[in-house]
Scaffold this motif. Structure first.
Motif, PDB file in Angstrom:
ATOM      1  N   ASN A 179      -0.778   2.186   6.294  1.00 22.21           N
ATOM      2  CA  ASN A 179      -1.897   0.733   5.409  1.00 22.21           C
ATOM      3  C   ASN A 179      -0.033  -0.028   4.555  1.00 22.21           C
ATOM      4  O   ASN A 179       0.630   0.823   4.150  1.00 22.21           O
ATOM      5  CB  ASN A 179      -2.335   1.078   3.908  1.00 22.21           C
ATOM      6  CG  ASN A 179      -3.307   1.082   4.198  1.00 22.21           C
ATOM      7  OD1 ASN A 179      -4.389   0.795   5.126  1.00 22.21           O
ATOM      8  ND2 ASN A 179      -4.023   2.254   3.084  1.00 22.21           N
ATOM      9  N   VAL A 180      -0.606  -0.468   5.110  1.00 21.92           N
ATOM     10  CA  VAL A 180       2.000  -2.176   4.263  1.00 21.92           C
ATOM     11  C   VAL A 180       1.276  -2.407   3.236  1.00 21.92           C
ATOM     12  O   VAL A 180       0.721  -2.654   2.402  1.00 21.92           O
ATOM     13  CB  VAL A 180       1.829  -2.425   5.193  1.00 21.92           C
ATOM     14  CG1 VAL A 180       2.975  -3.490   4.849  1.00 21.92           C
ATOM     15  CG2 VAL A 180       2.220  -2.251   6.808  1.00 21.92           C
ATOM     16  N   ALA A 239       0.810   5.448   3.740  1.00 22.90           N
ATOM     17  CA  ALA A 239       1.175   4.410   3.166  1.00 22.90           C
ATOM     18  C   ALA A 239       2.966   3.688   3.250  1.00 22.90           C
ATOM     19  O   ALA A 239       3.727   4.982   3.174  1.00 22.90           O
ATOM     20  CB  ALA A 239       1.149   3.708   1.327  1.00 22.90           C
ATOM     21  N   VAL A 240       2.863   2.910   3.739  1.00 21.80           N
ATOM     22  CA  VAL A 240       4.522   2.428   3.605  1.00 21.80           C
ATOM     23  C   VAL A 240       5.068   1.595   2.970  1.00 21.80           C
ATOM     24  O   VAL A 240       4.307   0.011   2.282  1.00 21.80           O
ATOM     25  CB  VAL A 240       4.841   2.355   5.266  1.00 21.80           C
ATOM     26  CG1 VAL A 240       4.673   3.350   6.108  1.00 21.80           C
ATOM     27  CG2 VAL A 240       3.976   0.623   5.699  1.00 21.80           C
ATOM     28  N   HIS A 241       5.955   1.159   2.792  1.00 19.16           N
ATOM     29  CA  HIS A 241       7.483  -0.212   2.636  1.00 19.16           C
ATOM     30  C   HIS A 241       7.988  -0.532   2.956  1.00 19.16           C
ATOM     31  O   HIS A 241       8.977   0.235   3.620  1.00 19.16           O
ATOM     32  CB  HIS A 241       7.871   0.216   1.126  1.00 19.16           C
ATOM     33  CG  HIS A 241       8.885  -0.767   0.277  1.00 19.16           C
ATOM     34  ND1 HIS A 241       8.183  -2.456   0.314  1.00 19.16           N
ATOM     35  CD2 HIS A 241       9.983  -0.378   0.337  1.00 19.16           C
ATOM     36  CE1 HIS A 241       9.773  -2.525  -0.608  1.00 19.16           C
ATOM     37  NE2 HIS A 241      10.844  -2.311  -0.423  1.00 19.16           N
ATOM     38  N   PRO A 242       7.711  -2.057   3.551  1.00 15.93           N
ATOM     39  CA  PRO A 242       8.587  -2.619   5.170  1.00 15.93           C
ATOM     40  C   PRO A 242       9.996  -2.165   4.296  1.00 15.93           C
ATOM     41  O   PRO A 242      11.073  -3.046   4.852  1.00 15.93           O
ATOM     42  CB  PRO A 242       8.341  -3.552   5.493  1.00 15.93           C
ATOM     43  CG  PRO A 242       7.177  -3.776   4.297  1.00 15.93           C
ATOM     44  CD  PRO A 242       7.221  -2.515   3.810  1.00 15.93           C
ATOM     45  N   GLY A 243      10.972  -2.979   2.634  1.00 15.72           N
ATOM     46  CA  GLY A 243      11.560  -3.399   2.420  1.00 15.72           C
ATOM     47  C   GLY A 243      11.426  -5.268   2.459  1.00 15.72           C
ATOM     48  O   GLY A 243      10.425  -5.462   2.056  1.00 15.72           O
ATOM     49  N   TYR A 311       3.440   8.157   0.748  1.00 10.79           N
ATOM     50  CA  TYR A 311       4.098   6.611   0.778  1.00 10.79           C
ATOM     51  C   TYR A 311       5.517   6.651   0.835  1.00 10.79           C
ATOM     52  O   TYR A 311       6.588   7.527   0.895  1.00 10.79           O
ATOM     53  CB  TYR A 311       4.348   6.159  -1.233  1.00 10.79           C
ATOM     54  CG  TYR A 311       5.094   5.627  -1.009  1.00 10.79           C
ATOM     55  CD1 TYR A 311       4.483   4.486  -0.067  1.00 10.79           C
ATOM     56  CD2 TYR A 311       6.319   4.671  -2.052  1.00 10.79           C
ATOM     57  CE1 TYR A 311       4.861   2.740  -0.901  1.00 10.79           C
ATOM     58  CE2 TYR A 311       7.196   3.884  -1.960  1.00 10.79           C
ATOM     59  CZ  TYR A 311       6.025   3.058  -1.773  1.00 10.79           C
ATOM     60  OH  TYR A 311       7.288   1.449  -2.153  1.00 10.79           O
ATOM     61  N   PHE A 312       5.825   5.919   2.355  1.00  8.54           N
ATOM     62  CA  PHE A 312       7.268   6.053   2.587  1.00  8.54           C
ATOM     63  C   PHE A 312       7.987   4.816   2.543  1.00  8.54           C
ATOM     64  O   PHE A 312       7.300   3.575   2.685  1.00  8.54           O
ATOM     65  CB  PHE A 312       6.327   6.466   4.624  1.00  8.54           C
ATOM     66  CG  PHE A 312       6.715   7.694   4.543  1.00  8.54           C
ATOM     67  CD1 PHE A 312       7.163   8.570   5.495  1.00  8.54           C
ATOM     68  CD2 PHE A 312       5.001   7.818   5.137  1.00  8.54           C
ATOM     69  CE1 PHE A 312       6.813   9.611   5.977  1.00  8.54           C
ATOM     70  CE2 PHE A 312       4.833   9.332   5.369  1.00  8.54           C
ATOM     71  CZ  PHE A 312       5.428  10.254   5.735  1.00  8.54           C
ATOM     72  N   ALA A 313       9.143   4.916   2.779  1.00  7.88           N
ATOM     73  CA  ALA A 313      10.288   3.845   3.318  1.00  7.88           C
ATOM     74  C   ALA A 313      11.672   4.457   3.341  1.00  7.88           C
ATOM     75  O   ALA A 313      11.599   5.416   3.480  1.00  7.88           O
ATOM     76  CB  ALA A 313      10.512   3.468   1.328  1.00  7.88           C
ATOM     77  N   ASP A 314      11.997   3.105   4.301  1.00  4.53           N
ATOM     78  CA  ASP A 314      13.081   3.139   5.168  1.00  4.53           C
ATOM     79  C   ASP A 314      12.467   4.646   5.822  1.00  4.53           C
ATOM     80  O   ASP A 314      13.268   5.344   6.499  1.00  4.53           O
ATOM     81  CB  ASP A 314      14.636   3.803   4.730  1.00  4.53           C
ATOM     82  CG  ASP A 314      14.568   2.077   3.830  1.00  4.53           C
ATOM     83  OD1 ASP A 314      14.053   1.677   4.300  1.00  4.53           O
ATOM     84  OD2 ASP A 314      15.357   2.444   2.327  1.00  4.53           O
TER      85      ASP A 314
END
Length: 351
Positions: A179-180, A239-243, A311-314
């Protein structure tokens, strides 16, 4: 301050990647090790035929040998995405199908068409997103941003989940849902997170609506991960945070962009000159390939095997807000959404 420096410098985290890593880089070792005949669905908005995180995600997955299904509202632009990918990788298998994520009926029709293809489903990437500047409503009479970013992807996932579980059971290959979301989810306070008000707000704030939808994406991730564990399904969801990405859609996100930049800029104001701030701001923006890297990493990396509800970022696990981690609120949201979908469609969802 430390986090901002790591971001600006692109310093790698535990995964070996950081903010400057591209989708090509984080998947370059997987072409030969991936299970053959993988199929991924990547939802895209198709704002531009050659731009956007969804289009880049589809390109990189296809490059690594994954069959990619692109559900899109604009079939002409989606066909251009397909053409561009196959121009670079003639052997890529790309399937374009129509969907309107703001319409429950359209989502149901897409799922029926996809399932009729009788192909496996290993990866589902809920990427498409909308930022509605003014109050608009979907054909189902729900606020447009919430309907697109959360409700549409919730229903899409529910209708395809049994296929993913079945594919994982038959092939032994773990299914993965991505999930973005966005770091902007941290801006939402509990008092402002009301399901009925998000469906039909009386006082509309575009940035708040976007943030609420992205928080809902993470809550969906957390709740569904628990459910998959409970039934011992071989399917993960993260879930991810694309930036903050340099794409055309950035024009519609001025309020968000300004706020997110300020979060970093405020940290360095005491040590940087006025002109340096503009330099730093420009460095905070990612390229499209950098923006797609975390999605591709979570979807394909052997390091994320078995990892779920995170939850992932970078390309690294990151912290989300306390509200996003509230299990009771996540379960409540899931129950409310499920009841709404059943009331509208009268479809039998999972127990």
């Amino acid at each position: 301050m430390k986090g901002t420096v790591r971001y600006l410098a692109g310093i790698a985290g535990q995964s070996g990647y950081g903010s400057k890593s591209t989708a090509d880089q984080v998947t370059q070792d997987y072409s030969s090790s991936l299970h053959p005949n993988l199929t991924a669905i990547v939802t895209v908005m198709c704002l531009g035929a050659t731009s956007g995180i969804g289009a880049e995600t589809a390109r990189v997955l296809a490059k690594r040998g994954v069959r990619v299904v692109i559900p899109a509202r604009d079939l002409r632009k989606a066909a251009q995405v397909k053409k561009n990918i196959q121009k670079e990788h003639p052997e890529a298998e790309i399937i374009v199908l129509e969907i309107d994520l703001t319409s429950f009926a359209s989502i149901r029709k897409f799922c029926t068409e996809f399932l009729s293809l009788d192909i496996p489903l290993n990866i589902l990437i809920n990427n498409a997103g909308k930022f509605s500047q003014k109050l608009e409503f979907s054909e189902d009479k729900f606020e447009m941003t919430f309907a697109t970013n959360y409700l549409g992807h919730f229903l899409l996932t529910e209708l395809l989940l049994e296929k993913m579980i079945e594919t994982a059971r038959q092939t032994g290959v773990q299914g993965r849902i991505v999930n973005v979301s966005s770091v902007i989810h941290t801006w939402v306070k509990k008092d402002n997170f009301s399901f009925n008000r998000m469906l039909q707000p009386k006082h509309y704030n575009a940035t708040q609506a976007y943030a609420q939808s992205k928080l809902a994406n993470i809550m969906h991730t957390k709740e569904l991960a628990k459910q998959m564990k409970a039934i011992d399904a071989n399917v993960t969801i993260n879930a991810v945070h694309p930036g903050i990405v340099k794409t055309g859609i950035i024009r519609d996100h001025k309020g968000i962009i300004t706020g997110m930049l300020n979060q970093h800029i405020n940290i360095v104001k005491t040590v940087a000159s006025f002109y340096s701030l503009f330099f730093i701001a420009s460095k905070l923006l990612k390229t499209t390939s950098q923006g797609a890297s975390t999605t591709c990493y979570v979807a394909l990396s052997s390091k994320t095997e078995g990892v779920t509800g995170r939850y992932f970022a970078d390309c690294n696990e990151s912290r989300c807000s306390m509200l996003a981690n509230d299990d009771s609120e996540a379960h409540k949201l899931w129950k409310q959404t499920r009841a709404l979908v059943y009331k509208r469609l009268r479809v039998q969802l999972r127990p």
